[in-house]
Design a protein around this motif. Structure first.
Motif, PDB file in Angstrom:
ATOM      1  N   ARG A 103      39.171  32.850  37.854  1.00 14.33           N
ATOM      2  CA  ARG A 103      40.124  33.910  37.548  1.00 14.33           C
ATOM      3  C   ARG A 103      40.487  34.679  38.810  1.00 14.33           C
ATOM      4  O   ARG A 103      41.649  34.937  39.086  1.00 14.33           O
ATOM      5  N   ARG A 104      39.502  35.000  39.621  1.00 11.97           N
ATOM      6  CA  ARG A 104      39.763  35.743  40.859  1.00 11.97           C
ATOM      7  C   ARG A 104      40.622  34.921  41.817  1.00 11.97           C
ATOM      8  O   ARG A 104      41.559  35.430  42.426  1.00 11.97           O
ATOM      9  N   GLU A 112      44.212  34.881  40.647  1.00 15.83           N
ATOM     10  CA  GLU A 112      44.873  36.155  40.928  1.00 15.83           C
ATOM     11  C   GLU A 112      45.277  36.242  42.403  1.00 15.83           C
ATOM     12  O   GLU A 112      46.400  36.654  42.726  1.00 15.83           O
TER      13      GLU A 112
END
Length: 185
Positions: A9-10, A13
């Motif tokens: 997820r990081r 992003e």
């Protein structure tokens, strides 16, 4: 959510926020789009591997620029090495081929072939190396079969003259070429 999911997820992003600025940075520093794509991919591969080291927030983009800068430096060094190696090999192989060419029959043939026009070399190559018949050559060149026959006849005469000028007997070579052509007709 597991640790791998959090890392993914990081990364996603960071990728979404920084892809375009990093791509612009790389495009302005490379010669073509393929090189830029390679550098961009390598930059984000490093980012994935070092995801825990990437600063948070607005500091991620300059960090990625630093990675891209190092990847570009490696890319440019590699290009210089490949260019230098290619230049060195061309020189060494060219010298070796030229030295061998002057002392062998195949060298005389190669020299005579290089003395022909681009059109004659292409035509004779299509027959001798590619094994095409006159109909296939007509398709390649965008002309009639008859035009190919005429051009081929003239190219062979010029090749024979080049061979003769270099002291080679052209007849065995032309006879082999005609036999090969008849086999493909």
């Amino acid at each position: 959510m597991g640790p791998l999911d959090e890392r993914r997820r990081r990364f996603e992003e960071i990728y979404a926020a920084c892809h375009d600025p990093v791509l612009g940075y790389v495009l302005r520093r490379t010669e073509d789009g393929h090189d830029a794509a390679d550098v961009l991919a390598e930059t984000f591969l490093v980012a994935w591997r070092r995801i825990d080291e990437i600063p948070a927030g607005d500091r991620a983009r300059p960090w990625l620029f630093g990675v891209a800068r190092r990847v570009l430096a490696n890319h440019h060094r590699g290009e210089r090495r490949r260019t230098a190696l290619g230049d060195r090999l061309r020189t060494e192989l060219g010298d070796a081929v030229r030295a061998a060419d002057h002392h062998t029959e195949s060298g005389v043939i190669a020299e005579a072939f290089r003395g022909l026009s681009d059109d004659d070399r292409e035509l004779l190559s299509l027959v001798g190396w590619e094994g095409l018949d006159t109909g296939q050559i007509a398709t390649v060149l965008g002309c009639s079969r008859n035009a190919v026959r005429i051009r081929l006849h003239r190219a062979r005469k010029r090749f024979a003259r080049e061979l003769k000028n270099r002291g080679a007997n052209a007849e065995p070579h032309l006879r082999r070429a005609r036999i090969a052509e008849e086999e493909h007709a």
